[in-house]
Enzyme design. Structure first.
Site, PDB file in Angstrom:
ATOM      1  CG  PHE A  47      -1.848  -1.185   1.258  1.00 26.40           C
ATOM      2  CD1 PHE A  47      -3.114  -1.077   0.713  1.00 26.40           C
ATOM      3  CD2 PHE A  47      -1.448  -2.399   1.794  1.00 26.40           C
ATOM      4  CE1 PHE A  47      -3.978  -2.165   0.714  1.00 26.40           C
ATOM      5  CE2 PHE A  47      -2.308  -3.491   1.810  1.00 26.40           C
ATOM      6  CZ  PHE A  47      -3.582  -3.376   1.261  1.00 26.40           C
ATOM      7  CD  GLU A  48      -1.101   6.180  -2.454  1.00 29.43           C
ATOM      8  OE1 GLU A  48      -0.826   5.998  -3.653  1.00 29.43           O
ATOM      9  OE2 GLU A  48      -1.809   7.113  -2.059  1.00 29.43           O
ATOM     10  CB  SER A  49      -0.117   4.259   3.782  1.00 27.85           C
ATOM     11  OG  SER A  49      -0.468   2.886   3.795  1.00 27.85           O
ATOM     12  N   GLY A  50       2.842   2.823   2.853  1.00 26.76           N
ATOM     13  CA  GLY A  50       4.083   2.226   3.353  1.00 26.76           C
ATOM     14  C   GLY A  50       3.842   0.898   4.067  1.00 26.76           C
ATOM     15  CB  THR A  78       4.964   7.390   0.995  1.00 26.11           C
ATOM     16  OG1 THR A  78       3.918   7.467   1.976  1.00 26.11           O
ATOM     17  CG2 THR A  78       4.358   7.465  -0.386  1.00 26.11           C
TER      18      THR A  78
END
Lengths: 252, 308
Positions: A47-50, A78
């Site tokens: 996920f792009e949040s990390g 990220t």
């Protein structure tokens, strides 16, 4: 019958076992968990949040949510998540959009003239990065002639750009979009033109009806099949993944 | 090394009119809202933002009429929708926008942080992000070039961005400014590395010996931090991983008000400008409300209430 369920099934089918999949919230998240529960138990979600490879106990409604982070094997920033794309480690990414053209290029930035838009949209976020650098990408978009347009107001996220060779000239390493999953059926791209064409239709949908919901001429199809409706087991899995029907309603 | 603890007022004084800011956070998590609430109450003009995902900071600055332009990649409210005041500011021409992908924005901050004239990267090429400038000339922002090493590869290069001030909210720091935060950290390392001045607000101040026990959890070294403010609930109404969930009811209350410019202006006056200080801002929320947001230490979030 539920078009959401058909879309989730079609999206899940795009995920192969062992894939690294870059996921946002919404229907792709449900589809990814459906794939993981069925034919692709070894899929790894990023996920792009990390957040990498989480094992959440309940469905998250945001990629930044703390309940999505539960059970993750790695939580970083990220940049670390997006760098996986540039390294070619991400096999498949999912995208949504406000506008899409025949080459699968997307607009999530502005409706109207860019500098003085009628409606300012949120912008690329990670979408451009996913579409540029994932090995392949899949777009989820409900049909409609204001969404499937001949000319975008702004090209936020690359599909096949202007056709064969254009992505390479632009330095984009990924192969670009392979499927567009709509509420009427699944579209692909002609290898010669890289323009969209029908591949599979949902039950009861004709090619003519699909074309009616698309604001540009689809390329002639090679072979069009009809997708079987979900069986009881699949519906039960979808209900377990998304109990409230937040993203996948089980009835239209 | 020097003690970098300052009061919130002293930290606010580091942000002049016309400053270019970047702020930590992602979605409804760890955005430095306590700092920006106070900045809005004090008032500033002509601020710019170099942002990746600090949607609430962008929105509240826009709602307060303090934001002039934004280099950014995506501002939206996960689960709600568009940032209304920010988006309408672009629509009516009061806010100028320069678009990027997330990775594009991060690489510009990295170029700034590394003191390099550009960073190579592989996304954004061929799109309007690269071909159509907002307030910059597109060739000053992104170019697609042949690799200088003659291997025939096309590569995107992007120019640096250096914010005047980065404002970060984190879990804890020592008095020297070694900063720790659990959960997904978003872009705070790149933002802090790029900015000329770094302000960190934290839930807790701990002894340096406490930091030394888990140095791997230190995201920002004291070497990159200029000011530390002890500001409990300094991210509220957004959340802090391991401390408290976002206050979705409060965020939703703002989102409803933001649909109408007049109602939003009243909301900003009442909730953001009226409190005399950070404690009055928290008092207005109420202790019961804040404590109810505390997360379960095992789960990392507050589980949904089980019906009786």
């Amino acid at each position: 019958m539920s078009r959401d369920a058909l879309m989730a099934m079609a999206a899940a089918r795009e995920i192969r076992d062992g894939d690294v999949a870059f996921i946002g919230t919404g229907l792709p998240m449900v589809a990814a968990y459906l794939a993981k529960a069925t034919h692709a138990p070894e899929v790894t979600l990023v996920f792009e949040s990390g957040i990498i490879d989480p094992a959440p106990l309940e469905l998250a409604t945001g990629v930044g949510e703390y309940r999505l982070a539960f059970g993750a094997t790695s939580i970083r920033g990220t940049r670390a998540a997006l760098t996986l794309l540039q390294q070619g480690k991400v096999d498949i990414g999912f995208l949504g959009t406000a506008e899409i053209d025949a080459y699968g290029n997307l607009n999530t930035t502005a409706i109207g003239e860019y500098h003085h838009p009628d409606v300012r949209l949120p912008g690329s976020g990670g979408a451009n990065d996913i579409a540029s650098m994932a090995r392949r990408s899949v777009v989820i978009a409900r049909t409609g002639r204001r969404r499937f347009v001949e000319t975008l107001h702004y090209l936020t996220t690359p599909g096949h750009l202007t056709g064969p060779g254009a992505r390479k000239d632009a330095g984009l390493p990924g192969d670009g979009p392979v499927r567009v999953i709509t509420d009427m059926g699944v579209l692909g791209f002609s290898p010669e033109t890289q323009r969209m064409r029908a591949e599979r239709l949902f039950p009861g949908v004709t090619l003519e009806a699909l074309q009616e919901g698309i604001g540009f001429a689809l390329d002639p199809p090679e072979e069009v099949t009809t997708i079987a409706p979900p069986d009881a087991g699949t519906l039960a899995l979808l209900r377990r993944i998304d109990p409230a029907g937040t993203y996948v309603a089980l009835e239209d | 090394m020097a003690d970098k603890r300052v009061s919130l007022d002293e930290a606010l004084a580091l942000v002049p009119d016309g400053a270019t800011l970047t702020a930590g956070g992602f979605a409804h998590s760890h955005q430095p809202m306590g700092f920006f609430r106070a900045l809005i109450a004090e008032g500033r003009s002509d601020l710019s933002l170099m942002g990746v995902a600090e949607c609430w900071v962008a929105e509240w600055l826009a709602a307060a009429g303090m934001l002039r332009k934004a280099w950014f990649s995506n501002f939206m409210f996960e689960g709600f929708g568009r940032c209304r005041r920010f988006s309408e500011g672009i629509e009516n021409g009061t806010i100028a926008a320069e678009d990027h992908s997330h990775f594009g924005m991060i690489m510009r901050l990295v170029a700034g942080a590394e003191r390099l004239p550009f960073m190579p990267m592989l996304s954004q090429g061929g799109t309007d992000i690269a071909l159509l400038g907002g307030f910059e000339q597109p060739e000053d922002k992104i170019r697609v070039i042949d690799s200088p090493f003659g291997d025939g590869q096309r590569v995107t290069v992007t120019s640096p961005l250096v914010p005047d001030v980065a404002v970060i909210h984190a879990a804890r720091a020592d008095r020297l400014g070694n900063v720790q935060l659990g959960g997904a950290s978003a872009v705070i390392e790149e933002q802090a590395a790029a900015a000329r001045t770094v302000i960190v607000t934290v839930e807790k101040i701990v002894e340096t010996d406490e930091i030394r026990r888990t140095p791997e959890a230190t995201l920002l070294s004291a070497l990159t931090v200029d000011a530390v403010v002890h500001l409990p609930f300094g991210a509220w109404p957004t959340g802090v991983y391991g401390y408290h969930d976002p206050d979705m009811d409060f965020l939703s209350n703002y989102y409803a008000a933001s649909r109408d410019a007049g109602a939003c202006s009243d909301w900003v006056d009442r909730h953001l400008r009226a409190p005399a200080d950070h404690w009055a801002w928290l008092d207005a929320a109420g202790m019961a409300r804040l404590l109810a947001l505390r997360t379960d230490p095992v789960l990392g979030y507050r589980p949904a209430e089980v019906p009786a």
